[in-house]
Write a protein that holds these residues in place. Structure first.
Motif, PDB file in Angstrom:
ATOM      1  N   GLY A  12      43.670  35.985  41.036  1.00 25.79           N
ATOM      2  CA  GLY A  12      43.679  36.835  39.842  1.00 25.79           C
ATOM      3  C   GLY A  12      45.066  36.939  39.231  1.00 25.79           C
ATOM      4  N   GLY A  13      45.120  37.597  38.092  1.00 23.43           N
ATOM      5  CA  GLY A  13      46.370  37.733  37.346  1.00 23.43           C
ATOM      6  C   GLY A  13      47.480  38.384  38.158  1.00 23.43           C
ATOM      7  N   ALA A  14      47.128  39.352  38.992  1.00 23.87           N
ATOM      8  CA  ALA A  14      48.145  40.067  39.771  1.00 23.87           C
ATOM      9  C   ALA A  14      48.817  39.132  40.776  1.00 23.87           C
ATOM     10  N   VAL A  41      42.150  30.030  38.494  1.00 15.11           N
ATOM     11  CA  VAL A  41      43.164  31.069  38.262  1.00 15.11           C
ATOM     12  C   VAL A  41      42.891  31.846  36.979  1.00 15.11           C
ATOM     13  N   SER A  42      43.317  33.112  37.005  1.00 20.62           N
ATOM     14  CA  SER A  42      43.276  33.956  35.804  1.00 20.62           C
ATOM     15  C   SER A  42      44.576  33.780  35.037  1.00 20.62           C
ATOM     16  N   ALA A  43      44.672  34.500  33.947  1.00 25.08           N
ATOM     17  CA  ALA A  43      45.926  34.514  33.197  1.00 25.08           C
ATOM     18  C   ALA A  43      46.974  35.271  34.002  1.00 25.08           C
ATOM     19  N   ARG A 202      35.940  40.634  30.212  1.00 27.30           N
ATOM     20  CA  ARG A 202      37.189  40.932  30.924  1.00 27.30           C
ATOM     21  C   ARG A 202      36.974  40.841  32.431  1.00 27.30           C
ATOM     22  N   GLU A 203      37.942  40.392  33.107  1.00 21.21           N
ATOM     23  CA  GLU A 203      37.903  40.182  34.564  1.00 21.21           C
ATOM     24  C   GLU A 203      36.889  39.113  34.963  1.00 21.21           C
ATOM     25  N   GLY A 204      36.570  38.228  34.024  1.00 25.36           N
ATOM     26  CA  GLY A 204      35.485  37.275  34.258  1.00 25.36           C
ATOM     27  C   GLY A 204      35.808  36.105  35.172  1.00 25.36           C
TER      28      GLY A 204
END
Ligand code: ASP
Ligand code: MG
Length: 422
Positions: A12-14, A41-43, A202-204
């Protein structure tokens, strides 16, 4: 993990929010024995929020968008420099090209529908992060293939909440995601048959991992988070949150449905269908066991779980002549909620009034209320807090209601929901 395991990993982004965490992620990946995982990966960090702000500014037609774009550029090029040692390399070129895409998208006047424009702009976050991580891993000697997931995940054109075309996606998975090399790709985004980018909500990115697991018959999905696993409450809000070791798919669906932020609500269904277990691990302590979500009726330890939703809106809707609530009226209200893209968090009716609790959405609340007002009397209350407690008991329930004004309350055997004034 055996060498032959077929895993999908999602970061995830974190987990890629700064240099230090990104290095941790790379270490985790390099330590895997499994030769050809698929990595989603997320942004980076808060990039999606930043891109949302750029989209809003674009719609307001003000100049803030250019400042925000500079912030986005600087943040990503600095990241490239920190990871790869310079800002002039193949990776930086690709990053610059993606930033030009944002520039083009926000030049001039907004053309179409907000949700459409949103997806074209906000999706760039995942393209940026995946490009950089892919280069960084290669730089470290970890060969991998970058895949544009928009070639793989086909959706309809419900922008910002796109619906997956499973059949087509399954076929594309077979051609693009063969496992002869590790694959690095984006969460959150998809593509229509007309080649327009969509997002899954969001959070997809969790959902992306589940889609790919389903379509490639993976053996497990691993989601890497900054918490030790699936918790009974958001540790940011509760300092006594505890880790749930095993959770059934059913329970996870319930928790996600009520808004537990750890997993995107749609993630579990495809996994449950094929019995693919989902692990939630900590990238901060990768050696510690996280949570495991799988078939069965387990939920251990059996403690109450809390889900807190802020910024809630209570709409109370009545017929203008004070007539009873009818099925016709409720169905007309549901239709409007759906048309404006609202999701109900709770509802209740009395003889003459129908109440529904929804998340506030600044863009759409007013138009929704205006539309409803054409036929009904509408009262509303904003800034409320909705508490959902799964496996509640009376003492925990009392803790919540003691010092706050309760506007609505609803109970089933397993679930208690309380709407409170913040
Ligand atoms: N980057 C997207 C978001 O922040 C998707 C995700 O993180 O899963 O919502
Ligand atoms: Mg995210």
């Amino acid at each position: 993990m055996s060498k032959s395991t077929k895993s999908i990993h999602k970061f995830g982004g974190a987990s890629i929010r700064n240099l230090e965490t990104t290095k941790k992620v790379a270490q985790i990946i390099q330590n895997w024995e499994e030769p050809n995982p698929i990595i989603v990966v997320s942004a980076k960090g808060k990039t999606t929020n930043l891109l949302e702000k750029i989209t809003e500014s674009f719609y307001r037609k003000d100049d803030e968008k250019w400042e925000l774009l500079e912030e986005l550029r600087e943040d990503h090029l600095q990241w490239v420099e920190d990871l790869l040692g310079s800002r002039t390399n193949a990776c930086a070129d690709e990053v610059n090209n993606l930033l030009v895409e944002v520039e083009w998208a926000i030049e001039g006047e907004p053309r179409g529908d907000y949700d459409f424009e949103y997806d074209q702009i906000v999706s760039i976050g995942e393209l940026l992060s995946s490009t950089i991580i892919s280069h960084y891993l290669r730089h470290l000697g970890y060969e991998n293939q970058w895949v544009d997931i928009r070639d793989v995940i086909r959706t309809d054109n419900s922008y910002r909440r796109a619906v997956v075309d499973w059949e087509y996606t399954e076929k594309m998975c077979a051609s693009y995601l063969n496992r002869n090399t590790p694959i690095l790709t984006q969460g959150f985004i998809g593509c229509t048959s007309e080649n327009f980018t969509t997002t899954l909500g969001r959070e997809g990115s969790d959902y992306t991992a589940a889609i790919l697991a389903y379509c490639t018959n993976a053996e497990r999905v691993c989601i890497w988070k900054d918490v030790p696993g699936l918790m009974n409450a958001d540790p940011a809000e509760f300092d006594d949150a505890v880790k749930l070791e095993t959770v059934s798919f059913q329970e996870a669906i319930e928790l996600a449905y009520f808004g537990a932020k750890v997993i995107h609500p749609k993630t579990i269904q495809p996994l449950k269908k094929k019995g693919i277990p989902l692990e939630v691990n900590s990238f901060i302590q990768p050696d510690q066991e996280g949570s495991r979500i799988e078939n069965g009726d387990d939920y251990s330890p059996l403690v109450p779980s809390f889900i807190l939703k802020h910024n809630q809106v209570l709409l109370s809707i009545q017929a203008p002549d004070y007539s009873f609530i009818s099925e016709k009226m409720i169905s007309a209200i549901f239709k409007e909620l759906d048309r404006f893209g609202f999701r109900m968090n709770m509802m209740q009716n009395s003889a003459i009034s129908f109440s529904v609790i929804i998340d506030n959405n600044d863009h759409k609340l007013e138009p929704l209320i205006e539309t409803l007002k054409q036929n009904y009397k509408v009262l509303f209350n904003t800034g409320l807090k909705l508490v959902t407690i799964r496996h509640y008991d009376e003492p925990t329930a009392a803790r919540w209601t003691k010092n706050s004004e309760v506007l609505l309350e609803q109970r089933t055997r397993q679930t208690l929901q309380i709407l409170l004034k913040s």
